[in-house]
Design a protein around this motif. Sequence first.
Motif, short mmCIF file in Angstrom:
data_model
loop_
_atom_site.label_atom_id
_atom_site.label_comp_id
_atom_site.label_asym_id
_atom_site.label_seq_id
_atom_site.Cartn_x
_atom_site.Cartn_y
_atom_site.Cartn_z
N LEU A 127 32.70 50.04 51.82
CA LEU A 127 32.39 51.46 51.80
C LEU A 127 31.45 51.77 50.64
CD1 LEU A 127 35.99 52.95 52.27
CD2 LEU A 127 34.20 52.84 54.02
N ASP A 128 30.65 52.81 50.78
CA ASP A 128 29.81 53.24 49.67
C ASP A 128 30.67 53.89 48.58
OD1 ASP A 128 29.60 56.43 49.97
OD2 ASP A 128 29.62 55.52 51.95
N ALA A 129 30.10 54.04 47.40
CA ALA A 129 30.86 54.53 46.25
C ALA A 129 31.40 55.94 46.47
CB ALA A 129 29.97 54.50 45.00
N PHE B 253 21.29 55.72 41.92
CA PHE B 253 21.14 54.35 41.45
C PHE B 253 21.20 53.30 42.56
CE2 PHE B 253 22.75 56.54 37.62
CZ PHE B 253 21.74 56.21 36.74
N LEU B 254 21.91 53.61 43.65
CA LEU B 254 22.06 52.62 44.72
C LEU B 254 21.34 53.01 46.00
CD1 LEU B 254 25.89 51.87 44.30
CD2 LEU B 254 23.97 50.66 43.25
N ASP B 255 20.79 54.22 46.01
CA ASP B 255 20.08 54.71 47.19
C ASP B 255 20.99 54.67 48.43
OD1 ASP B 255 17.95 55.84 48.54
OD2 ASP B 255 17.11 53.90 49.13
N GLU B 256 22.25 55.10 48.26
CA GLU B 256 23.17 55.17 49.38
C GLU B 256 24.03 56.42 49.26
OE1 GLU B 256 25.58 51.64 49.05
OE2 GLU B 256 26.97 52.59 47.65
N SER B 257 24.54 56.87 50.38
CA SER B 257 25.40 58.05 50.40
C SER B 257 26.32 57.95 51.59
CB SER B 257 24.57 59.34 50.46
OG SER B 257 23.82 59.38 51.64
N PRO B 258 27.44 58.70 51.60
CA PRO B 258 28.35 58.65 52.74
C PRO B 258 27.68 59.11 54.03
CG PRO B 258 29.39 59.69 50.84
CD PRO B 258 27.93 59.55 50.52
#
Length: 312
Positions: A96-98, A264-269
């Motif tokens: 899962l993403d952060a 920072f990670l270029d990710e989102s839910p």
Amino acid sequence: MIGTDRRQGLLAAGAAAVTVVLWASAFVAIRHVGHEFSAGALSLGRLLVGSLVLGAFVFARPRRWPAKGDWKLLLVCGLLWFGVYNVALNAAEKRLDAGTAAMLVNIGPLLIALLAGLLLGEGFPRQLVIGSIAAFGGVVVIGTSSSDGKAETWGVILCIVAAVAYAVGVVAQKPLLGRLPALEVTWLACTIGAVACLPFAPALVRETGDARSSTIWWIVFLGAFPTALAFTTWAYALARTSAGKMGATTYLVPPLAIFLGWLFLDESPAPLAFAGGALCLLGVAVSRYRPKRAPMPATNKLNPVSKPSSNS
């Protein structure tokens, strides 16, 4: 000059802000480090660093050794909150993403309220039941938000395991804080968690040898800051404000973790996970809501018995 009470309030608010930022950053750091370290090795590395940093502060001042009866609660707190929680969360963030992980783990306050109703005889008020239903619905929405299936579903389950371990650990820790300094309790629990994770030592040694130096420094960051420093600032702030106000600050962790993950990670839910996370946090907020009591009417000192209202 700022008054003493206001100065204490500002310091407490600053300490709470440090805690929230560091706890949110931990979700992002775990996600990043998880590409090179397994869940168990990362847990052991973080806890070893946290134990060393906390121990340096504990042994720099007079200590009170726990009574024999305190060790049972310390073991529960250390094994669950520091051991199981870290391993489960680290494993979850491989799936899962952060931001999603942060939203799921933050059902912890609701689980604490449920445990208090079961174990401490505090009952199940209506807002707790409503909040529990809403939060459970949010978990279901998050669990079905991904089209990939199994990996994300297991990530949701692992986050719930982490939240349960966190909740049980907090309930076990609560009576200890009335008898022992918060810093000492945190150090002992962290050390117990590190000892429990020692079976992952060969993996930690092997993966450290293969990892980039920057990744190793992220593990040092996790142990020194979100673990050692953040728990210390949390205890400082909690001692200077109400538990309700401090509990409400944890609602800021998920949105901040989502922002840091995007930055920072270029990710989102996933979009649907946002809705599920909002429903989880709404459920927690409802379960923790305590309506303000109406102030008692002032009585006349000369005639303390007030006249009944003509409308009654």
